[in-house]
Write a protein that holds these residues in place. Structure first.
Motif, PDB file in Angstrom:
ATOM      1  N   ARG A 132     -17.245 -10.218 -24.260  1.00 12.44           N
ATOM      2  CA  ARG A 132     -16.557 -10.804 -25.419  1.00 12.44           C
ATOM      3  C   ARG A 132     -15.158 -10.214 -25.595  1.00 12.44           C
ATOM      4  NH1 ARG A 132     -18.420  -9.150 -29.726  1.00 12.44           N
ATOM      5  NH2 ARG A 132     -20.214  -7.859 -29.135  1.00 12.44           N
ATOM      6  N   ASP A 133     -15.058  -8.897 -25.449  1.00 13.26           N
ATOM      7  CA  ASP A 133     -13.756  -8.257 -25.616  1.00 13.26           C
ATOM      8  C   ASP A 133     -12.777  -8.704 -24.530  1.00 13.26           C
ATOM      9  OD1 ASP A 133     -14.792  -6.934 -27.791  1.00 13.26           O
ATOM     10  OD2 ASP A 133     -14.796  -4.942 -26.879  1.00 13.26           O
ATOM     11  N   ALA A 134     -13.285  -8.920 -23.308  1.00 17.11           N
ATOM     12  CA  ALA A 134     -12.401  -9.289 -22.201  1.00 17.11           C
ATOM     13  C   ALA A 134     -11.820 -10.686 -22.372  1.00 17.11           C
ATOM     14  CB  ALA A 134     -13.168  -9.212 -20.877  1.00 17.11           C
ATOM     15  N   ARG A 135     -12.513 -11.550 -23.090  1.00 15.78           N
ATOM     16  CA  ARG A 135     -12.078 -12.954 -23.126  1.00 15.78           C
ATOM     17  C   ARG A 135     -10.739 -13.145 -23.827  1.00 15.78           C
ATOM     18  NH1 ARG A 135     -10.212 -16.731 -22.061  1.00 15.78           N
ATOM     19  NH2 ARG A 135     -10.989 -18.806 -21.572  1.00 15.78           N
ATOM     20  N   ILE A 136     -10.454 -12.352 -24.842  1.00 12.07           N
ATOM     21  CA  ILE A 136      -9.193 -12.527 -25.558  1.00 12.07           C
ATOM     22  C   ILE A 136      -8.002 -12.158 -24.688  1.00 12.07           C
ATOM     23  CG2 ILE A 136      -9.283 -10.200 -26.579  1.00 12.07           C
ATOM     24  CD1 ILE A 136      -7.703 -13.394 -28.087  1.00 12.07           C
ATOM     25  N   ASN A 137      -8.210 -11.275 -23.724  1.00 11.54           N
ATOM     26  CA  ASN A 137      -7.091 -10.783 -22.933  1.00 11.54           C
ATOM     27  C   ASN A 137      -6.445 -11.877 -22.088  1.00 11.54           C
ATOM     28  OD1 ASN A 137      -7.698  -8.292 -24.010  1.00 11.54           O
ATOM     29  ND2 ASN A 137      -8.834  -7.593 -22.223  1.00 11.54           N
ATOM     30  N   MET A 138      -7.190 -12.940 -21.818  1.00 12.87           N
ATOM     31  CA  MET A 138      -6.631 -14.066 -21.072  1.00 12.87           C
ATOM     32  C   MET A 138      -5.786 -14.981 -21.961  1.00 12.87           C
ATOM     33  SD  MET A 138     -10.262 -14.805 -19.243  1.00 12.87           S
ATOM     34  CE  MET A 138      -9.793 -16.198 -18.216  1.00 12.87           C
ATOM     35  N   ILE A 139      -5.886 -14.770 -23.273  1.00 15.16           N
ATOM     36  CA  ILE A 139      -5.242 -15.677 -24.224  1.00 15.16           C
ATOM     37  C   ILE A 139      -3.975 -15.093 -24.822  1.00 15.16           C
ATOM     38  CG2 ILE A 139      -5.541 -16.870 -26.437  1.00 15.16           C
ATOM     39  CD1 ILE A 139      -8.546 -17.055 -25.796  1.00 15.16           C
ATOM     40  N   TYR A 140      -4.076 -13.876 -25.382  1.00 15.39           N
ATOM     41  CA  TYR A 140      -2.927 -13.433 -26.182  1.00 15.39           C
ATOM     42  C   TYR A 140      -1.819 -12.789 -25.356  1.00 15.39           C
ATOM     43  CZ  TYR A 140      -5.333  -8.822 -26.824  1.00 15.39           C
ATOM     44  OH  TYR A 140      -5.958  -7.622 -26.666  1.00 15.39           O
ATOM     45  N   GLU A 141      -0.677 -12.576 -26.033  1.00 16.05           N
ATOM     46  CA  GLU A 141       0.571 -12.131 -25.408  1.00 16.05           C
ATOM     47  C   GLU A 141       1.034 -13.114 -24.332  1.00 16.05           C
ATOM     48  OE1 GLU A 141       1.620 -10.128 -27.278  1.00 16.05           O
ATOM     49  OE2 GLU A 141      -0.138  -9.127 -28.067  1.00 16.05           O
ATOM     50  N   GLY A 142       0.812 -14.409 -24.598  1.00 12.02           N
ATOM     51  CA  GLY A 142       1.140 -15.457 -23.638  1.00 12.02           C
ATOM     52  C   GLY A 142      -0.076 -15.762 -22.796  1.00 12.02           C
ATOM     53  N   THR A 143      -0.636 -16.954 -22.952  1.00 18.09           N
ATOM     54  CA  THR A 143      -1.823 -17.319 -22.191  1.00 18.09           C
ATOM     55  C   THR A 143      -1.563 -17.165 -20.696  1.00 18.09           C
ATOM     56  OG1 THR A 143      -1.193 -19.635 -21.951  1.00 18.09           O
ATOM     57  CG2 THR A 143      -2.421 -19.031 -23.949  1.00 18.09           C
ATOM     58  N   ASN A 144      -2.634 -17.130 -19.924  1.00 18.09           N
ATOM     59  CA  ASN A 144      -2.456 -16.944 -18.487  1.00 18.09           C
ATOM     60  C   ASN A 144      -1.761 -18.120 -17.819  1.00 18.09           C
ATOM     61  OD1 ASN A 144      -3.570 -14.473 -18.846  1.00 18.09           O
ATOM     62  ND2 ASN A 144      -5.426 -14.851 -17.649  1.00 18.09           N
ATOM     63  N   THR A 145      -1.860 -19.296 -18.410  1.00 12.90           N
ATOM     64  CA  THR A 145      -1.076 -20.418 -17.887  1.00 12.90           C
ATOM     65  C   THR A 145       0.416 -20.182 -18.117  1.00 12.90           C
ATOM     66  OG1 THR A 145      -2.881 -21.979 -18.259  1.00 12.90           O
ATOM     67  CG2 THR A 145      -0.673 -22.897 -18.037  1.00 12.90           C
ATOM     68  N   ILE A 146       0.758 -19.630 -19.280  1.00 15.51           N
ATOM     69  CA  ILE A 146       2.161 -19.301 -19.548  1.00 15.51           C
ATOM     70  C   ILE A 146       2.659 -18.255 -18.553  1.00 15.51           C
ATOM     71  CG2 ILE A 146       3.720 -18.227 -21.223  1.00 15.51           C
ATOM     72  CD1 ILE A 146       2.953 -21.081 -21.929  1.00 15.51           C
ATOM     73  N   GLN A 147       1.820 -17.261 -18.248  1.00 19.20           N
ATOM     74  CA  GLN A 147       2.207 -16.258 -17.251  1.00 19.20           C
ATOM     75  C   GLN A 147       2.435 -16.914 -15.887  1.00 19.20           C
ATOM     76  OE1 GLN A 147       2.754 -13.276 -18.582  1.00 19.20           O
ATOM     77  NE2 GLN A 147       1.918 -14.128 -20.472  1.00 19.20           N
ATOM     78  N   SER A 148       1.597 -17.883 -15.555  1.00 19.42           N
ATOM     79  CA  SER A 148       1.715 -18.563 -14.268  1.00 19.42           C
ATOM     80  C   SER A 148       3.005 -19.378 -14.198  1.00 19.42           C
ATOM     81  CB  SER A 148       0.502 -19.470 -14.046  1.00 19.42           C
ATOM     82  OG  SER A 148      -0.703 -18.728 -14.104  1.00 19.42           O
ATOM     83  N   LEU A 149       3.330 -20.057 -15.290  1.00 19.34           N
ATOM     84  CA  LEU A 149       4.590 -20.799 -15.336  1.00 19.34           C
ATOM     85  C   LEU A 149       5.789 -19.857 -15.264  1.00 19.34           C
ATOM     86  CD1 LEU A 149       3.659 -23.373 -18.125  1.00 19.34           C
ATOM     87  CD2 LEU A 149       4.121 -23.919 -15.726  1.00 19.34           C
ATOM     88  N   ASP A 150       5.657 -18.699 -15.903  1.00 20.15           N
ATOM     89  CA  ASP A 150       6.727 -17.703 -15.856  1.00 20.15           C
ATOM     90  C   ASP A 150       6.927 -17.208 -14.425  1.00 20.15           C
ATOM     91  OD1 ASP A 150       8.618 -15.732 -16.828  1.00 20.15           O
ATOM     92  OD2 ASP A 150       7.032 -14.247 -16.644  1.00 20.15           O
ATOM     93  N   LEU A 151       5.816 -16.904 -13.746  1.00 17.92           N
ATOM     94  CA  LEU A 151       5.924 -16.408 -12.376  1.00 17.92           C
ATOM     95  C   LEU A 151       6.562 -17.446 -11.457  1.00 17.92           C
ATOM     96  CD1 LEU A 151       5.263 -14.310 -10.133  1.00 17.92           C
ATOM     97  CD2 LEU A 151       3.118 -15.572  -9.805  1.00 17.92           C
ATOM     98  N   LEU A 152       5.969 -18.631 -11.413  1.00 19.82           N
ATOM     99  CA  LEU A 152       6.439 -19.640 -10.462  1.00 19.82           C
ATOM    100  C   LEU A 152       7.781 -20.236 -10.878  1.00 19.82           C
ATOM    101  CD1 LEU A 152       6.076 -21.386  -7.977  1.00 19.82           C
ATOM    102  CD2 LEU A 152       4.575 -22.899  -9.304  1.00 19.82           C
ATOM    103  N   GLY A 153       7.908 -20.592 -12.160  1.00 23.24           N
ATOM    104  CA  GLY A 153       9.123 -21.270 -12.601  1.00 23.24           C
ATOM    105  C   GLY A 153      10.330 -20.366 -12.725  1.00 23.24           C
ATOM    106  N   ARG A 154      10.140 -19.200 -13.403  1.00 25.81           N
ATOM    107  CA  ARG A 154      11.282 -18.315 -13.666  1.00 25.81           C
ATOM    108  C   ARG A 154      11.471 -17.262 -12.572  1.00 25.81           C
ATOM    109  NH1 ARG A 154       9.177 -18.184 -19.162  1.00 25.81           N
ATOM    110  NH2 ARG A 154      10.417 -19.510 -20.538  1.00 25.81           N
ATOM    111  N   LYS A 155      10.385 -16.556 -12.263  1.00 30.35           N
ATOM    112  CA  LYS A 155      10.520 -15.368 -11.415  1.00 30.35           C
ATOM    113  C   LYS A 155      10.646 -15.715  -9.932  1.00 30.35           C
ATOM    114  CE  LYS A 155      10.123 -13.027 -15.173  1.00 30.35           C
ATOM    115  NZ  LYS A 155       8.876 -12.387 -15.609  1.00 30.35           N
ATOM    116  N   VAL A 156      10.139 -16.874  -9.511  1.00 28.80           N
ATOM    117  CA  VAL A 156      10.203 -17.242  -8.093  1.00 28.80           C
ATOM    118  C   VAL A 156      11.211 -18.362  -7.865  1.00 28.80           C
ATOM    119  CG1 VAL A 156       8.888 -18.124  -6.126  1.00 28.80           C
ATOM    120  CG2 VAL A 156       7.855 -16.439  -7.649  1.00 28.80           C
ATOM    121  N   LEU A 157      10.927 -19.560  -8.381  1.00 28.48           N
ATOM    122  CA  LEU A 157      11.849 -20.675  -8.156  1.00 28.48           C
ATOM    123  C   LEU A 157      13.168 -20.469  -8.898  1.00 28.48           C
ATOM    124  CD1 LEU A 157       9.369 -23.688  -8.388  1.00 28.48           C
ATOM    125  CD2 LEU A 157      10.138 -22.445  -6.352  1.00 28.48           C
ATOM    126  N   GLY A 158      13.120 -19.763 -10.030  1.00 29.11           N
ATOM    127  CA  GLY A 158      14.317 -19.581 -10.845  1.00 29.11           C
ATOM    128  C   GLY A 158      15.432 -18.822 -10.156  1.00 29.11           C
TER     129      GLY A 158
END
Length: 596
Positions: A434-460
């Motif tokens: 239960r405690d682990a599940r929130i970590n995928m959501i807050y401080e930017g969901t993991n989809t947001i992290q994925s968009l950040d990696l691919l869109g900004r940090k790699v393709l950007g």
């Protein structure tokens, strides 16, 4: 019934053998005198605090939760939390990696990373109270005025006060450009801030006399969207110029969120009603300061799941060695007992080794990134600082998303090892899930992290950061590829590196025609690059284990077995991920909305 033993031996291996932290720190003037004995002593004491003070409060704190007095708006954490925090402060732990100018001990962030992993293993909900203070400290340290720094930083560094981040509102989570909280300028240079924030971790409690809230709000003439956001420091109690506390400020907890996990942390709905605040940084430039907090928090959240992965693994192993169920398919192993311990069964071992590999790979990646952060902040050479900053930027979304996805998988596997007992509270395992599940959501969901990696940090930046990291991998492959005993690690690592290069170019070309191609591939892409980073570190760790296996130390034998398991059973996931990333956006967007 749960147990926790700080993984000091593996931390020492990662820091001293894998990363050779002593040599790196010698090149950083503030840390040049920090030696292995100092680091080991600090972590040993930190492990004792985590295991002996925090861990016993984890299960009871989850069961008790927090209590809100709706008349006074005061929140009381579970029994023992306040006393544990007092011990934390008394031990000087809040100041570990903070600036000595404000009372900090000035130790490397890498040491603090390891310390916080142990705190998260012991009690994630408790650790969030002081953990949020680090984000507030970093933002004020980077963007605060001299007066704000003098007023707030010594108290945050000492732990006398704690801090929060007040970003999210009921109608806007990730899209902060939609926030409505208002800040009205006053004649004395302060601002009156009015609005509502939700999901504020550690937003209210009685563990310290004051809480320093960092609040995003809009000035009256602010541009629309994210370009019109400013950051303010809003204390729970007003603070005089000499640091003494005054009256209650116009910010309070309106309600506690009823959550799936982290019950012992006060996740609050915060009401601001003309609260007095001061501007941090420039008007309408609050996102710049906010991202200092967010990046620190993203690394911290990855560390939370790393901690949960480790403690869940330890408990599942202990249970699997003790629990008797059926006989091994190849014949009885515990002939003196009515059944074999379940650790003899291949799939039980697969679940255990998955958690172990995720913990050890995550620890290596997290410590490596923390060391890059130390280089970024302290290296005398500008080029070295810039290269480390680029690498930290590239790896931060991977740590946040890959480690938290892995933590969810690992804790679920470990709960499965327990069978029905894993679903029962007193065994402790269902809490980790239960405690682990929130970590995928807050401080930017993991989809947001994925968009950040691919869109900004790699393709950007046309792959500049990724190529620099890839160059390190290629150099290792070139150097070790001649060793026959390294082929089982080098060949798949080299192969995945080539595939990541091709996949990146393919997605980039597609995205030029349709930007939604990035959105369709990003989550799979981040997981592929996460595996690339794990494969790199596991190959490096395997080399060290091969070189040391003649020592007779069982640690190296176990490390080699774990690396072999990772390459044989976990890395092949990338084949499916690459295929689904290449499938493109059409299968996702072709169906008309009315058909959903």
């Amino acid at each position: 019934m749960p147990q926790y033993n700080p993984p000091l031996r593996d931390m020492q291996f990662v820091l001293h053998e894998l990363l050779d932290i002593g040599s790196v720190l010698k090149a950083l003037p503030p840390h040049a005198e920090t030696d292995a004995d100092t680091i080991n002593a600090v972590l040993e004491e930190g492990g004792k605090f985590a295991a002996e003070v925090l861990f016993p409060l984890n299960l009871s704190g989850d069961a008790e939760g927090c209590t809100l007095d709706k008349t006074t708006h005061e929140v009381t954490p579970p029994k023992g939390f306040k006393q544990a925090y007092a011990q934390y402060v008394e031990g000087g732990w809040p100041a570990l990696s903070c600036d000595p100018e404000y009372g900090g001990q000035g130790l490397p962030h890498t040491v603090n990373q390891c310390f916080y992993e142990m705190l998260n293993s012991a009690n994630q909900a408790w650790t969030m109270y002081p953990g949020l203070s680090h984000g507030a400290y970093e933002a004020l340290h980077a963007h605060g005025t001299p007066e704000q720094k003098a007023l707030y930083l010594p108290k945050l560094v000492s732990g006398e006060w704690t801090g929060t981040m007040c970003l999210t509102e009921p109608h806007c989570g990730t899209d902060l450009g939609l926030l409505r909280t208002k800040a009205e300028p006053q004649a004395d240079g302060t601002y009156r801030i009015t609005g509502q924030k939700i999901f504020i971790s550690a937003g209210e409690h009685d563990m310290v006399p004051n809480i320093v809230h960092l609040v995003l709000a809009r000035l009256p003439d602010a541009p629309a969207g994210s370009k019109g956001i400013s950051l303010f420091v809003v204390p729970k109690f007003l603070v005089a110029a000499d640091g003494t506390l005054g009256g209650r400020n116009g910010i309070h907890c309106g309600a506690l969120e009823h959550k799936m996990g982290i019950h012992a942390n006060a996740t609050c709905q915060m009401i601001l009603d003309g609260a007095v605040g001061t501007l941090v940084g420039e008007p309408n430039k609050g996102l710049q300061a906010m991202f200092v907090m967010m990046n620190a928090a993203r690394l911290g959240v990855g560390n939370q799941s790393l901690g949960l992965t480790e403690v869940a693994y330890q408990n599942a192993v202990a249970y699997a060695k003790d629990r008797l169920q059926m006989r091994a398919l190849s014949g009885p192993k515990a002939t003196d007992k009515p059944a074999d311990p379940i650790i003899v069964h291949p799939d039980v071992r697969k679940m255990l080794l998955t958690a172990r590999a995720f913990a050890e790979g995550g620890r290596a990646l997290a410590c490596y990134t923390a060391l890059q952060l130390d280089i970024e902040l302290n290296h005398p050479d500008e080029d070295a600082r810039r290269a480390a900053a680029d690498e930290t930027a590239l790896l931060t979304p991977i740590i946040k998303a890959f480690l938290t996805d892995n933590g969810w998988l690992a804790t679920s596997h470990c709960m499965q090892v327990y069978g029905g007992h894993g679903f029962i509270h007193e065994w402790g395992m269902e809490q980790y899930v239960r405690d682990a599940r929130i970590n995928m959501i807050y401080e930017g969901t993991n989809t947001i992290q994925s968009l950040d990696l691919l869109g900004r940090k790699v393709l950007g930046d046309n792959g500049k950061k990724l190529k620099a990291f890839g160059k390190k991998i290629a150099e290792f492959v070139e150097e070790e590829g001649v060793r026959e005993d390294m082929q089982e690690f080098i060949n798949p690592l080299a192969d995945l590196g080539d595939k990541v290069t091709k996949l990146t170019m393919e997605i980039g070309m597609k995205a030029m025609a349709n930007p939604d191609e990035v959105g369709s591939a990003a989550v799979d892409y981040l997981r592929v690059v996460g595996h690339l980073s794990f494969a790199y570190f596991f190959a490096r760790m395997a080399k060290l284990a091969l070189d040391k296996q003649g020592s007779g130390d069982p640690f190296y034998a176990a490390k080699l077995h774990t690396a072999r398991f990772y390459f044989a059973k976990l890395l092949p996931e990338t084949a499916t991920l690459i295929r689904t990333a290449r499938a493109g956006v059409a299968p996702l967007m072709a169906m008309d909305e009315a058909l959903f």
